[in-house]
Design a protein around this motif. Structure first.
Motif, mmCIF file in Angstrom:
data_model
loop_
_atom_site.group_PDB
_atom_site.id
_atom_site.type_symbol
_atom_site.label_atom_id
_atom_site.label_comp_id
_atom_site.label_asym_id
_atom_site.label_seq_id
_atom_site.Cartn_x
_atom_site.Cartn_y
_atom_site.Cartn_z
ATOM 1 N N ILE A 1 0.837 -1.196 0.000
ATOM 2 C CA ILE A 1 0.000 0.000 0.000
ATOM 3 C C ILE A 1 0.872 1.246 0.000
ATOM 4 C CG2 ILE A 1 -1.679 1.328 1.349
ATOM 5 C CD1 ILE A 1 -2.838 -1.321 2.294
ATOM 6 N N LEU A 2 1.925 1.209 0.798
ATOM 7 C CA LEU A 2 2.843 2.337 0.833
ATOM 8 C C LEU A 2 3.533 2.508 -0.512
ATOM 9 C CD1 LEU A 2 4.269 4.366 2.935
ATOM 10 C CD2 LEU A 2 6.169 2.788 2.725
ATOM 11 N N ARG A 3 4.047 1.423 -1.075
ATOM 12 C CA ARG A 3 4.809 1.480 -2.318
ATOM 13 C C ARG A 3 3.935 1.860 -3.513
ATOM 14 N NH1 ARG A 3 6.528 -3.329 -2.144
ATOM 15 N NH2 ARG A 3 5.155 -4.264 -3.697
ATOM 16 N N GLY A 4 2.723 1.339 -3.553
ATOM 17 C CA GLY A 4 1.885 1.552 -4.729
ATOM 18 C C GLY A 4 0.980 2.759 -4.669
ATOM 19 N N LEU A 5 0.730 3.289 -3.465
ATOM 20 C CA LEU A 5 -0.259 4.354 -3.343
ATOM 21 C C LEU A 5 0.284 5.582 -2.625
ATOM 22 C CD1 LEU A 5 -3.201 5.087 -3.902
ATOM 23 C CD2 LEU A 5 -3.811 4.076 -1.694
ATOM 24 N N ILE A 6 0.851 5.391 -1.438
ATOM 25 C CA ILE A 6 1.232 6.540 -0.617
ATOM 26 C C ILE A 6 2.525 7.186 -1.092
ATOM 27 C CG2 ILE A 6 1.874 7.266 1.715
ATOM 28 C CD1 ILE A 6 -0.133 5.276 2.794
ATOM 29 N N LEU A 7 3.534 6.393 -1.429
ATOM 30 C CA LEU A 7 4.785 6.983 -1.903
ATOM 31 C C LEU A 7 4.601 7.794 -3.186
ATOM 32 C CD1 LEU A 7 7.709 4.490 -1.168
ATOM 33 C CD2 LEU A 7 7.131 6.642 -0.050
ATOM 34 N N PRO A 8 3.838 7.303 -4.171
ATOM 35 C CA PRO A 8 3.602 8.146 -5.346
ATOM 36 C C PRO A 8 2.911 9.457 -4.989
ATOM 37 C CG PRO A 8 3.083 5.874 -5.857
ATOM 38 C CD PRO A 8 3.317 5.927 -4.372
ATOM 39 N N ALA A 9 1.999 9.398 -3.999
ATOM 40 C CA ALA A 9 1.320 10.622 -3.570
ATOM 41 C C ALA A 9 2.297 11.577 -2.901
ATOM 42 C CB ALA A 9 0.179 10.281 -2.619
ATOM 43 N N LEU A 10 3.172 11.054 -2.042
ATOM 44 C CA LEU A 10 4.157 11.901 -1.372
ATOM 45 C C LEU A 10 5.155 12.476 -2.368
ATOM 46 C CD1 LEU A 10 5.023 9.963 1.921
ATOM 47 C CD2 LEU A 10 3.598 11.993 1.647
ATOM 48 N N SER A 11 5.504 11.693 -3.376
ATOM 49 C CA SER A 11 6.515 12.145 -4.325
ATOM 50 C C SER A 11 5.992 13.239 -5.248
ATOM 51 C CB SER A 11 7.008 10.960 -5.164
ATOM 52 O OG SER A 11 7.603 9.980 -4.345
ATOM 53 N N GLY A 12 4.678 13.293 -5.465
ATOM 54 C CA GLY A 12 4.146 14.247 -6.431
ATOM 55 C C GLY A 12 3.207 15.288 -5.863
ATOM 56 N N TRP A 13 3.241 15.491 -4.547
ATOM 57 C CA TRP A 13 2.237 16.391 -3.956
ATOM 58 C C TRP A 13 2.462 17.856 -4.320
ATOM 59 C CZ3 TRP A 13 3.064 20.533 -0.758
ATOM 60 C CH2 TRP A 13 4.291 20.639 -0.108
ATOM 61 N N GLN A 14 3.660 18.220 -4.799
ATOM 62 C CA GLN A 14 3.940 19.625 -5.073
ATOM 63 C C GLN A 14 3.304 20.141 -6.355
ATOM 64 O OE1 GLN A 14 6.140 17.180 -4.786
ATOM 65 N NE2 GLN A 14 7.858 17.696 -3.473
ATOM 66 N N ARG A 15 2.573 19.282 -7.065
ATOM 67 C CA ARG A 15 1.948 19.751 -8.309
ATOM 68 C C ARG A 15 1.058 20.956 -8.030
ATOM 69 N NH1 ARG A 15 -3.210 17.162 -8.997
ATOM 70 N NH2 ARG A 15 -3.662 15.761 -7.261
ATOM 71 N N THR A 16 0.983 21.860 -8.955
ATOM 72 C CA THR A 16 0.401 23.171 -8.693
ATOM 73 C C THR A 16 -1.076 23.136 -8.308
ATOM 74 O OG1 THR A 16 -0.035 23.418 -11.063
ATOM 75 C CG2 THR A 16 2.020 24.334 -10.217
ATOM 76 N N VAL A 17 -1.832 22.141 -8.755
ATOM 77 C CA VAL A 17 -3.273 22.150 -8.493
ATOM 78 C C VAL A 17 -3.620 21.643 -7.108
ATOM 79 C CG1 VAL A 17 -3.856 21.886 -10.913
ATOM 80 C CG2 VAL A 17 -3.565 19.853 -9.495
ATOM 81 N N ILE A 18 -2.665 21.105 -6.363
ATOM 82 C CA ILE A 18 -3.019 20.473 -5.093
ATOM 83 C C ILE A 18 -3.577 21.481 -4.093
ATOM 84 C CG2 ILE A 18 -0.773 20.657 -3.945
ATOM 85 C CD1 ILE A 18 -1.228 17.790 -2.941
#
Length: 347
Positions: A174-191
């Protein structure tokens, strides 16, 4: 650290009404020593606990330039820090503060809930700032963390103690497939524009992770948004493949077709609608490049995931209200019609 990135000591915070992401960077025009002192002053004001920041070496290197970004939401916050070489110490004089930290780079020595050890790139650990600790980063380090309210997850002290006692959890699916991608890309401008929608999603993802790590059942409703996020991620990764159908999504999700439809019942775009919307937006982006690449419409349809040119024509008409020819001849109108569809795929 437990951070809420506040006003820049040298002036107003780098934040606007439309951008809730706060940023920190040392000002230009300072000597290396002055940069370190500026960073130390900022660090002391940004960390919600008594901390002492010291140099890792006698001399500050000329390229000294730490950075930080943060986003505060209801019941959670996200922080991304790139630390320059430094040592830091704290005595734990603060309320319990629970968070998950992901190290993008190594750190020579870091205190995890009372235990000190070196960490390798990719390490993920639960952490508690209320316990005394320190880090020694002779080479600096880069990390992302999510702070969460344990009451929001219904976790007691015993459960948190178990989580903080776990070793590196990077291999958890769950961490590898879902949470880490979210943490890695949270800086996108629309967040920042989605901040009010993020709390239940973050809570659901954390509930799924905690339930997995503690081997404890969770309420299905608590996991709903995490499951939706996982399915959406699968669709985003595969929509360009013409073979992707609802049946393929059903197989991936381990849900029945009926259960999958129920899962997306409150979503603005159902599974099939999301697939078509993503393919349509991909085709629009490729059309914008058509003059450069000289690609045929049939080629663009296939590259976008449509099974035929006629399927792409129908999607344009039904989803953005324009024929394919009108879309090509009126790029400004196409941009206006597309904006709403893009927002729907990002929610």
């Amino acid at each position: 650290m437990e951070t809420t990135i506040r006003d820049n000591p040298a002036g107003s915070p780098d934040v606007s009404q439309h951008d809730q992401i706060r940023r920190y960077a040392v000002p230009l025009g300072l000597t290396p020593e002055e940069k370190f002192e500026h960073w130390r002053s900022w660090y002391g004001s940004a960390i919600d606990a008594p901390v002492r920041l010291e140099k890792a070496d006698k001399l500050v290197r000329p390229g000294f330039s730490p950075t930080a970004l943060s986003l505060d939401g209801p019941g959670f916050s996200l922080v991304d820090v790139t630390n320059e070489p430094a040592n830091c110490f704290w005595n734990g004089e603060t309320r319990p503060s629970d968070w998950l930290i992901y190290f993008r780079t190594a750190c020579d020595k870091f205190s995890f809930s009372g235990r000190s050890e070196s960490v390798s790139p990719g390490t993920v650990r639960f952490f508690d700032l209320s316990l005394p600790g320190n880090f020694h980063a002779a080479a600096g380090f880069s990390a992302v963390r999510v702070h969460f309210d344990r009451d929001l997850l219904g976790l007691d002290e015993k459960a948190m103690k178990r989580l903080k006692g776990l070793a590196d959890i990077r291999e958890n699916p769950i961490l590898r497939g879902l949470i880490l991608p979210a943490l890695s890309g949270w800086q996108r401008t629309v967040i920042a524009q989605e901040i009010q929608h993020l709390q239940p999603v973050v809570r659901s993802m954390m509930m799924a992770l905690v339930s997995s790590l503690l081997d404890a059942p969770a309420d299905p409703d608590d996991l709903k948004l995490a499951r939706i996020a996982s399915v959406r991620k699968f669709i985003r990764r595969n929509f360009r493949n013409p073979a992707l159908t609802v049946d393929e999504v059903v197989a991936y999700s381990f849900l029945s077709r009926r259960a999958l439809y129920y899962l997306f019942d409150d979503e603005r775009l159902q599974v099939s609608g999301l697939i078509r919307a993503l393919r349509t937006l991909e085709a629009i982006d490729l059309l914008a490049e058509a003059n450069t690449w000289r690609r045929s419409l049939t080629d663009i349809a296939g590259a976008s995931g449509f099974t035929s040119l006629s399927a792409m024509r129908r999607a344009f008409s039904e989803l953005i209200g324009l024929s394919l020819r009108d879309a090509q001849e009126n790029p400004e109108l196409l941009q206006v019609r597309t904006a709403g569809l893009r927002r729907l795929t990002e929610l």
